[in-house]
Design an enzyme around this catalytic site. Structure first.
Site, PDB file in Angstrom:
ATOM      1  N   GLU A   1      30.998  40.606  40.306  1.00 47.39           N
ATOM      2  CA  GLU A   1      31.908  41.114  41.328  1.00 47.39           C
ATOM      3  C   GLU A   1      32.759  42.260  40.795  1.00 47.39           C
ATOM      4  O   GLU A   1      33.120  42.266  39.624  1.00 47.39           O
ATOM      5  CB  GLU A   1      32.891  40.024  41.729  1.00 47.39           C
ATOM      6  CG  GLU A   1      32.248  38.841  42.335  1.00 47.39           C
ATOM      7  CD  GLU A   1      33.257  37.727  42.532  1.00 47.39           C
ATOM      8  OE1 GLU A   1      32.843  36.655  42.916  1.00 47.39           O
ATOM      9  OE2 GLU A   1      34.461  37.949  42.281  1.00 47.39           O
TER      10      GLU A   1
ATOM     11  N   CYS B   1      38.966  46.610  39.560  1.00 45.74           N
ATOM     12  CA  CYS B   1      38.985  45.445  38.685  1.00 45.74           C
ATOM     13  C   CYS B   1      37.529  45.133  38.333  1.00 45.74           C
ATOM     14  O   CYS B   1      36.738  44.794  39.216  1.00 45.74           O
ATOM     15  CB  CYS B   1      39.639  44.300  39.446  1.00 45.74           C
ATOM     16  SG  CYS B   1      39.588  42.746  38.574  1.00 45.74           S
TER      17      CYS B   1
ATOM     18  N   CYS C   1      31.770  33.060  32.579  1.00 45.06           N
ATOM     19  CA  CYS C   1      32.703  33.082  31.453  1.00 45.06           C
ATOM     20  C   CYS C   1      32.632  31.734  30.735  1.00 45.06           C
ATOM     21  O   CYS C   1      32.524  30.698  31.393  1.00 45.06           O
ATOM     22  CB  CYS C   1      34.128  33.336  31.942  1.00 45.06           C
ATOM     23  SG  CYS C   1      35.338  33.430  30.600  1.00 45.06           S
TER      24      CYS C   1
ATOM     25  N   CYS D   1      38.618  27.982  31.748  1.00 47.97           N
ATOM     26  CA  CYS D   1      39.944  27.714  32.328  1.00 47.97           C
ATOM     27  C   CYS D   1      39.730  26.938  33.637  1.00 47.97           C
ATOM     28  O   CYS D   1      38.953  27.366  34.498  1.00 47.97           O
ATOM     29  CB  CYS D   1      40.701  29.003  32.588  1.00 47.97           C
ATOM     30  SG  CYS D   1      40.835  30.012  31.110  1.00 47.97           S
TER      31      CYS D   1
ATOM     32  N   CYS E   1      39.945  28.465  37.354  1.00 46.08           N
ATOM     33  CA  CYS E   1      39.309  29.768  37.586  1.00 46.08           C
ATOM     34  C   CYS E   1      37.878  29.601  38.074  1.00 46.08           C
ATOM     35  O   CYS E   1      37.083  28.871  37.463  1.00 46.08           O
ATOM     36  CB  CYS E   1      39.343  30.558  36.285  1.00 46.08           C
ATOM     37  SG  CYS E   1      38.316  32.035  36.313  1.00 46.08           S
TER      38      CYS E   1
ATOM     39  N   GLY F   1      34.773  37.168  33.487  1.00 42.60           N
ATOM     40  CA  GLY F   1      34.508  37.226  32.045  1.00 42.60           C
ATOM     41  C   GLY F   1      35.721  37.472  31.187  1.00 42.60           C
ATOM     42  O   GLY F   1      36.784  37.868  31.664  1.00 42.60           O
ATOM     43  N   GLU F   2      35.560  37.191  29.903  1.00 44.23           N
ATOM     44  CA  GLU F   2      36.622  37.410  28.921  1.00 44.23           C
ATOM     45  C   GLU F   2      36.284  38.694  28.144  1.00 44.23           C
ATOM     46  O   GLU F   2      35.339  38.708  27.337  1.00 44.23           O
ATOM     47  CB  GLU F   2      36.702  36.182  27.981  1.00 44.23           C
ATOM     48  CG  GLU F   2      37.487  36.378  26.710  1.00 44.23           C
ATOM     49  CD  GLU F   2      38.898  36.932  26.910  1.00 44.23           C
ATOM     50  OE1 GLU F   2      39.609  36.517  27.835  1.00 44.23           O
ATOM     51  OE2 GLU F   2      39.274  37.819  26.112  1.00 44.23           O
TER      52      GLU F   2
ATOM     53  N   SER G   1      42.711  42.436  30.085  1.00 45.50           N
ATOM     54  CA  SER G   1      43.337  41.124  30.219  1.00 45.50           C
ATOM     55  C   SER G   1      42.548  40.096  29.419  1.00 45.50           C
ATOM     56  O   SER G   1      41.325  39.992  29.559  1.00 45.50           O
ATOM     57  CB  SER G   1      43.356  40.736  31.705  1.00 45.50           C
ATOM     58  OG  SER G   1      43.892  39.445  31.871  1.00 45.50           O
TER      59      SER G   1
ATOM     60  N   SER H   1      46.791  36.298  29.403  1.00 49.24           N
ATOM     61  CA  SER H   1      46.873  35.238  30.422  1.00 49.24           C
ATOM     62  C   SER H   1      47.440  33.982  29.776  1.00 49.24           C
ATOM     63  O   SER H   1      46.720  33.198  29.175  1.00 49.24           O
ATOM     64  CB  SER H   1      45.478  34.978  31.008  1.00 49.24           C
ATOM     65  OG  SER H   1      45.042  36.142  31.660  1.00 49.24           O
ATOM     66  N   LEU H   2      48.739  33.806  29.934  1.00 49.77           N
ATOM     67  CA  LEU H   2      49.434  32.736  29.213  1.00 49.77           C
ATOM     68  C   LEU H   2      49.369  31.412  29.993  1.00 49.77           C
ATOM     69  O   LEU H   2      48.905  30.402  29.483  1.00 49.77           O
ATOM     70  CB  LEU H   2      50.883  33.164  28.989  1.00 49.77           C
ATOM     71  CG  LEU H   2      51.644  32.436  27.902  1.00 49.77           C
ATOM     72  CD1 LEU H   2      51.073  32.747  26.531  1.00 49.77           C
ATOM     73  CD2 LEU H   2      53.125  32.805  27.934  1.00 49.77           C
ATOM     74  N   HIS H   3      49.894  31.401  31.185  1.00 51.83           N
ATOM     75  CA  HIS H   3      49.843  30.261  32.135  1.00 51.83           C
ATOM     76  C   HIS H   3      50.596  29.001  31.712  1.00 51.83           C
ATOM     77  O   HIS H   3      50.860  28.131  32.544  1.00 51.83           O
ATOM     78  CB  HIS H   3      48.403  29.854  32.481  1.00 51.83           C
ATOM     79  CG  HIS H   3      47.529  30.987  32.877  1.00 51.83           C
ATOM     80  ND1 HIS H   3      47.933  31.969  33.744  1.00 51.83           N
ATOM     81  CD2 HIS H   3      46.259  31.317  32.519  1.00 51.83           C
ATOM     82  CE1 HIS H   3      46.953  32.838  33.902  1.00 51.83           C
ATOM     83  NE2 HIS H   3      45.941  32.475  33.169  1.00 51.83           N
TER      84      HIS H   3
ATOM     85  N   ASN I   1      45.242  31.095  43.565  1.00 51.45           N
ATOM     86  CA  ASN I   1      44.244  31.188  44.628  1.00 51.45           C
ATOM     87  C   ASN I   1      43.424  29.918  44.534  1.00 51.45           C
ATOM     88  O   ASN I   1      42.859  29.643  43.475  1.00 51.45           O
ATOM     89  CB  ASN I   1      43.279  32.350  44.345  1.00 51.45           C
ATOM     90  CG  ASN I   1      43.674  33.616  45.052  1.00 51.45           C
ATOM     91  OD1 ASN I   1      44.149  33.594  46.179  1.00 51.45           O
ATOM     92  ND2 ASN I   1      43.468  34.729  44.380  1.00 51.45           N
TER      93      ASN I   1
ATOM     94  N   CYS J   1      39.330  36.070  40.879  1.00 48.00           N
ATOM     95  CA  CYS J   1      38.255  36.174  39.916  1.00 48.00           C
ATOM     96  C   CYS J   1      37.089  35.203  40.180  1.00 48.00           C
ATOM     97  O   CYS J   1      37.273  33.996  40.179  1.00 48.00           O
ATOM     98  CB  CYS J   1      38.949  35.872  38.595  1.00 48.00           C
ATOM     99  SG  CYS J   1      37.976  35.757  37.180  1.00 48.00           S
TER     100      CYS J   1
HETATM  101  N1  SAH Z   1      39.281  36.446  31.165  1.00 49.49           N
HETATM  102  C1  SAH Z   1      40.378  37.305  31.263  1.00 49.49           C
HETATM  103  C2  SAH Z   1      40.256  38.327  32.372  1.00 49.49           C
HETATM  104  C3  SAH Z   1      39.630  37.829  33.648  1.00 49.49           C
HETATM  105  S1  SAH Z   1      40.587  36.641  34.541  1.00 49.49           S
HETATM  106  C4  SAH Z   1      41.669  36.524  31.402  1.00 49.49           C
HETATM  107  O1  SAH Z   1      41.615  35.319  31.589  1.00 49.49           O
HETATM  108  O2  SAH Z   1      42.709  37.149  31.284  1.00 49.49           O
HETATM  109  C5  SAH Z   1      41.819  37.687  35.247  1.00 49.49           C
HETATM  110  C6  SAH Z   1      43.064  36.986  35.697  1.00 49.49           C
HETATM  111  O3  SAH Z   1      42.791  36.200  36.862  1.00 49.49           O
HETATM  112  C7  SAH Z   1      43.625  36.030  34.653  1.00 49.49           C
HETATM  113  O4  SAH Z   1      44.986  36.241  34.446  1.00 49.49           O
HETATM  114  C8  SAH Z   1      43.323  34.717  35.279  1.00 49.49           C
HETATM  115  O5  SAH Z   1      44.162  33.744  34.802  1.00 49.49           O
HETATM  116  C9  SAH Z   1      43.473  35.006  36.767  1.00 49.49           C
HETATM  117  N2  SAH Z   1      42.910  33.947  37.604  1.00 49.49           N
HETATM  118  C10 SAH Z   1      41.813  33.202  37.372  1.00 49.49           C
HETATM  119  N3  SAH Z   1      41.635  32.283  38.342  1.00 49.49           N
HETATM  120  C11 SAH Z   1      42.640  32.449  39.223  1.00 49.49           C
HETATM  121  C12 SAH Z   1      43.017  31.786  40.444  1.00 49.49           C
HETATM  122  N4  SAH Z   1      42.304  30.782  40.916  1.00 49.49           N
HETATM  123  N5  SAH Z   1      44.144  32.201  41.068  1.00 49.49           N
HETATM  124  C13 SAH Z   1      44.871  33.241  40.583  1.00 49.49           C
HETATM  125  N6  SAH Z   1      44.563  33.912  39.450  1.00 49.49           N
HETATM  126  C14 SAH Z   1      43.462  33.519  38.769  1.00 49.49           C
HETATM  127 FE1  SF4 Z   2      37.346  33.201  31.783  1.00 51.62          FE
HETATM  128 FE2  SF4 Z   2      39.616  34.495  32.392  1.00 51.62          FE
HETATM  129 FE3  SF4 Z   2      38.515  32.745  34.115  1.00 51.62          FE
HETATM  130 FE4  SF4 Z   2      39.642  31.855  31.864  1.00 51.62          FE
HETATM  131  S1  SF4 Z   2      40.670  32.925  33.566  1.00 51.62           S
HETATM  132  S2  SF4 Z   2      37.657  31.197  32.683  1.00 51.62           S
HETATM  133  S3  SF4 Z   2      39.104  33.460  30.443  1.00 51.62           S
HETATM  134  S4  SF4 Z   2      37.624  34.652  33.443  1.00 51.62           S
END
Ligand code: SAH
Ligand code: SF4
Length: 378
Positions: free
Chosen positions: A96, A110, A117, A121, A124, A167-168, A202, A225-227, A308, A351
């Site tokens: 995408e 983006c 990936c 997480c 995600c 992806g990462e 990111s 991406s700390l969370h 989301n 994502c």
């Molecule tokens: N892998 C990398 C970049 C891709 S994810 C990373 O994790 O940073 C890009 C961003 O989308 C990250 O900050 C991720 O935490 C966020 N993301 C993933 N799933 C999400 C969701 N369900 N709702 C909101 N943001 C989300």
């Molecule tokens: Fe991969 Fe980023 Fe999604 Fe985590 S948030 S699974 S690192 S794409």
């Protein structure tokens, strides 16, 4: 039948293009000519390259496709500000790419860096599909060129590139760095000319990647991406934390700031009852303080993103009241932050979400076709 990954002209650096022309017995200006077709005129086929001899185009096309992607589906959010493409790669896999437009004329693409990936997480959609393969530099670049071409047809210009799709990025370090370098080639050299400050990478916290990236000494923006601000919670949300715990991640992020003098951002997907608590907000303030290279620096910005929802995760975005309470803790401590509006929610612009939805739609369609082909016995 499995199809192979085709090589693309967007995989070649200008240097490699020159070597290729030499190998084919062509004058070196041909390399610059083709490069301009790719990065200035945003070509997607050999047919467009009208001033390149037909014989050379034929020889090249036996070895390289121009672009390695094709559009499967396009969606636009109801507010019109977000568009999303599902793109097919030459081996049939799908990724995408999202375009976000802003009132201040920014047009941000983006891009994805991997198919799926492996970081897992839990919240995600991409993480929920698992890892298939890395994208080549050409497959990353082609996403940017595709969106730039769409915008150009509308009289607009692409202004920013963020590596926040599927992806990462640092798990595909080499190709991400090559894509940035290639897209950064100045317009005067026939390149795309995207300035370093207009890229954002990111990462979920791949420490070795952050440290290597610091040494590129580029002015690229880094988002981490700390969370979660305690190891106990982050281990659950971002499994990579078990390999690189917070202290290590904070040290690497601080190093990035020191080497580049750039402000970094911590991304924080707000999940009700999970990481939207006062305790986590207070722990986040401490993490931000530990990341800033000196006590009064404000070089860390927090981006708060309400979750989301995805099919594979039970959780929801906090109420506005809870979001405000979280912000108030950061405000009080003087931590700069932005609460993101949820954009493109109706097209599942999070994502990996469009791919998941398309897959569900297709399997539903397939099931109804099967039912037609094999109607249940009366
Ligand atoms: N892998 C990398 C970049 C891709 S994810 C990373 O994790 O940073 C890009 C961003 O989308 C990250 O900050 C991720 O935490 C966020 N993301 C993933 N799933 C999400 C969701 N369900 N709702 C909101 N943001 C989300
Ligand atoms: Fe991969 Fe980023 Fe999604 Fe985590 S948030 S699974 S690192 S794409």
């Amino acid at each position: 039948m499995a199809r192979g990954i085709l090589n693309s002209l967007y995989n070649l650096s200008l240097e490699q293009m020159r070597e290729l022309m030499m190998e084919l017995g062509q004058p070196s200006f041909r390399a610059d000519q083709i490069w301009r077709w790719l990065y200035l005129r945003l070509a997607s086929s050999y047919d467009e390259m009208s001033d390149v001899p037909r014989l050379l185009r034929d020889r090249l096309s036996a070895r390289y496709v121009v672009t390695p992607i094709s559009v499967v589906a396009e969606q636009r959010s109801s507010d019109g500000w977000t568009r999303k493409w599902l793109l097919r790669l030459s081996d049939g896999m799908e990724i995408e790419t999202v375009l976000m437009e802003y009132a201040d004329e920014r047009h941000t693409v983006c891009v994805s860096t991997q198919v799926g990936c492996g970081m897992g997480c839990s919240f995600c959609a991409t993480g929920q599909m698992g890892f298939a393969r890395n994208l080549s530099a050409g497959e990353i670049i082609a996403q940017v060129i595709h969106v730039a071409r769409v915008l150009r047809a509308e009289g607009e210009t692409l202004t920013n590139v963020v590596f926040m799709g599927m992806g990462e990025p640092f798990a595909n370090y080499h190709n991400v760095v090559r894509a940035i370098r290639q897209l950064n080639t100045p317009v005067a050299e026939g390149g795309f000319g995207m300035g370093m400050r207009r890229f954002t990478v990111s990462t979920a916290g791949l420490v070795s990647g952050i440290l290597h990236f610091s040494e590129e000494r580029w002015q690229v923006n880094l988002a981490v991406s700390l969370h979660a601000a305690t190891d106990e919670l982050r281990n659950r949300l971002v499994p990579l934390n078990r390999r690189h715990p917070l202290q290590e991640l904070v040290r690497a992020t601080r190093r990035y700031i020191q080497r580049t003098n750039r402000r970094v951002s911590y991304e924080w997907v707000l999940i009700e009852g999970v990481n939207d608590t006062a305790e986590q907000a207070e722990a986040l303030v401490k993490v931000v303080e530990a990341t800033n290279p000196h006590p009064h620096a404000r070089l860390v910005h927090v981006n708060l993103i309400p979750l989301n929802q995805t099919a594979g995760f039970v959780g929801q975005a906090p109420s506005e009241e809870r979001q405000r309470a979280f912000c108030a803790v950061l405000d009080q401590a003087g931590v700069p932050h932005t609460l993101r509006v949820r954009r493109g929610i109706d097209i599942a612009a999070g994502c990996g979400q469009l791919r998941t939805r398309e897959a569900l739609r297709r399997s539903a369609a397939l099931k109804s076709e099967e039912q037609v082909a094999h109607p249940p016995a009366p």
